[in-house]
Write a protein that holds these residues in place. Structure first.
Motif, PDB file in Angstrom:
ATOM      1  N   UNK A 137      39.442  33.090 -48.657  1.00 15.30           N
ATOM      2  CA  UNK A 137      38.883  32.893 -49.989  1.00 15.30           C
ATOM      3  C   UNK A 137      39.943  32.448 -50.986  1.00 15.30           C
ATOM      4  N   UNK A 138      41.152  32.945 -50.854  1.00 15.68           N
ATOM      5  CA  UNK A 138      42.236  32.475 -51.719  1.00 15.68           C
ATOM      6  C   UNK A 138      42.487  30.988 -51.484  1.00 15.68           C
ATOM      7  N   UNK A 139      42.512  30.577 -50.227  1.00 15.41           N
ATOM      8  CA  UNK A 139      42.736  29.171 -49.899  1.00 15.41           C
ATOM      9  C   UNK A 139      41.594  28.300 -50.430  1.00 15.41           C
ATOM     10  N   UNK A 140      40.353  28.749 -50.230  1.00 17.89           N
ATOM     11  CA  UNK A 140      39.188  28.007 -50.724  1.00 17.89           C
ATOM     12  C   UNK A 140      39.244  27.837 -52.234  1.00 17.89           C
ATOM     13  N   UNK A 141      39.589  28.912 -52.923  1.00 20.62           N
ATOM     14  CA  UNK A 141      39.634  28.874 -54.379  1.00 20.62           C
ATOM     15  C   UNK A 141      40.759  27.976 -54.864  1.00 20.62           C
ATOM     16  N   UNK A 142      41.906  28.032 -54.214  1.00 21.75           N
ATOM     17  CA  UNK A 142      43.024  27.162 -54.600  1.00 21.75           C
ATOM     18  C   UNK A 142      42.645  25.691 -54.404  1.00 21.75           C
ATOM     19  N   UNK A 143      41.957  25.384 -53.306  1.00 22.66           N
ATOM     20  CA  UNK A 143      41.512  23.999 -53.079  1.00 22.66           C
ATOM     21  C   UNK A 143      40.473  23.580 -54.120  1.00 22.66           C
ATOM     22  N   UNK A 144      39.618  24.507 -54.506  1.00 23.63           N
ATOM     23  CA  UNK A 144      38.621  24.226 -55.546  1.00 23.63           C
ATOM     24  C   UNK A 144      39.318  23.883 -56.858  1.00 23.63           C
ATOM     25  N   UNK A 198      48.618  26.626 -62.871  1.00 23.04           N
ATOM     26  CA  UNK A 198      49.015  28.044 -62.953  1.00 23.04           C
ATOM     27  C   UNK A 198      47.983  28.938 -62.272  1.00 23.04           C
ATOM     28  N   UNK A 199      46.715  28.633 -62.484  1.00 18.28           N
ATOM     29  CA  UNK A 199      45.637  29.430 -61.879  1.00 18.28           C
ATOM     30  C   UNK A 199      45.692  29.345 -60.356  1.00 18.28           C
ATOM     31  N   UNK A 200      46.017  28.170 -59.821  1.00 15.54           N
ATOM     32  CA  UNK A 200      46.149  28.028 -58.361  1.00 15.54           C
ATOM     33  C   UNK A 200      47.216  28.980 -57.828  1.00 15.54           C
ATOM     34  N   UNK A 201      48.353  29.004 -58.495  1.00 17.02           N
ATOM     35  CA  UNK A 201      49.451  29.881 -58.063  1.00 17.02           C
ATOM     36  C   UNK A 201      49.029  31.336 -58.159  1.00 17.02           C
ATOM     37  N   UNK A 202      48.375  31.691 -59.253  1.00 13.85           N
ATOM     38  CA  UNK A 202      47.946  33.081 -59.427  1.00 13.85           C
ATOM     39  C   UNK A 202      46.920  33.492 -58.379  1.00 13.85           C
ATOM     40  N   UNK A 257      45.912  41.784 -59.432  1.00  8.22           N
ATOM     41  CA  UNK A 257      45.152  40.687 -58.826  1.00  8.22           C
ATOM     42  C   UNK A 257      43.816  40.476 -59.521  1.00  8.22           C
ATOM     43  N   UNK A 258      43.204  41.556 -59.982  1.00 12.34           N
ATOM     44  CA  UNK A 258      41.945  41.413 -60.711  1.00 12.34           C
ATOM     45  C   UNK A 258      42.170  40.647 -62.013  1.00 12.34           C
ATOM     46  N   UNK A 259      43.322  40.851 -62.642  1.00 12.30           N
ATOM     47  CA  UNK A 259      43.685  40.088 -63.838  1.00 12.30           C
ATOM     48  C   UNK A 259      43.844  38.614 -63.484  1.00 12.30           C
ATOM     49  N   UNK A 260      44.448  38.338 -62.336  1.00 14.47           N
ATOM     50  CA  UNK A 260      44.619  36.948 -61.893  1.00 14.47           C
ATOM     51  C   UNK A 260      43.266  36.285 -61.639  1.00 14.47           C
ATOM     52  N   UNK A 261      42.346  37.035 -61.080  1.00 15.11           N
ATOM     53  CA  UNK A 261      41.000  36.505 -60.831  1.00 15.11           C
ATOM     54  C   UNK A 261      40.319  36.197 -62.158  1.00 15.11           C
ATOM     55  N   UNK A 262      40.493  37.075 -63.122  1.00 16.36           N
ATOM     56  CA  UNK A 262      39.921  36.865 -64.445  1.00 16.36           C
ATOM     57  C   UNK A 262      40.496  35.600 -65.080  1.00 16.36           C
ATOM     58  N   UNK A 263      41.793  35.368 -64.905  1.00 11.68           N
ATOM     59  CA  UNK A 263      42.437  34.161 -65.423  1.00 11.68           C
ATOM     60  C   UNK A 263      41.820  32.915 -64.808  1.00 11.68           C
TER      61      UNK A 263
END
Length: 149
Positions: free
Chosen positions: A44-51, A136-140, A99-105
């Motif tokens: 899911x992290x990979x999918x989201x970063x690609x998105x 930045x969001x991708x990295x987070x 990590x929840x903060x990163x998801x919120x970002x």
């Protein structure tokens, strides 16, 4: 050894074998569940970063069109914004607070992109700032981790 002692020893062996079997089975079942969660989180992290990367690419295409004084085609970015990746593990209690903060970002920046596209007030400066925030969001997103034990 008498027959009674043999039967008692056999019974003790069977009971201890069953008890240790149940304990080992529960341990490996728990470990298997944890491993499946970690794998799902990674995917899911990979999918989201690609998105996010796809959104970033679309913003660059829009920016290039604006630089050429053309009317940008917003249909592709709207399609992407309408179909974000499904990320059920991001809502798990196994995710750390940081990590929840990163998801919120990540959610906030996608909302900013959507609002900018919907408002129609696009210029290269706004697109540049959104591009930086998406990076930045991708990295987070890739730094999302589980709660430490």
């Amino acid at each position: 050894m008498e027959l009674f002692e043999i039967v008692v020893s056999f019974g003790v062996g069977v009971v201890s074998g069953l008890v240790s079997g149940v304990i080992v089975a529960k341990y490996y079942k728990k470990k298997e569940t944890e491993d499946a969660f970690i794998l799902s989180l990674f995917e899911e992290k990979q999918k989201t970063a690609r998105y996010l990367q796809g959104l970033q690419l679309e913003l660059k295409i829009i920016s290039e069109a604006l630089n050429k004084n053309e009317v940008p085609d917003l249909s592709e970015i709207r399609r992407q914004l309408a179909n974000p990746p499904r990320t059920p593990t991001f809502g798990s209690e196994k995710i750390s607070e940081v990590s929840k903060t990163r998801i919120s970002t990540k959610i906030d920046i996608v909302t900013k992109v959507k609002d900018s596209i919907d408002s129609g007030e696009l210029n290269t400066k706004i697109l540049f700032l959104l591009d930086r925030e998406l990076f930045r969001a991708q990295i987070e997103v890739l730094e999302i981790e589980t709660v430490k034990k």
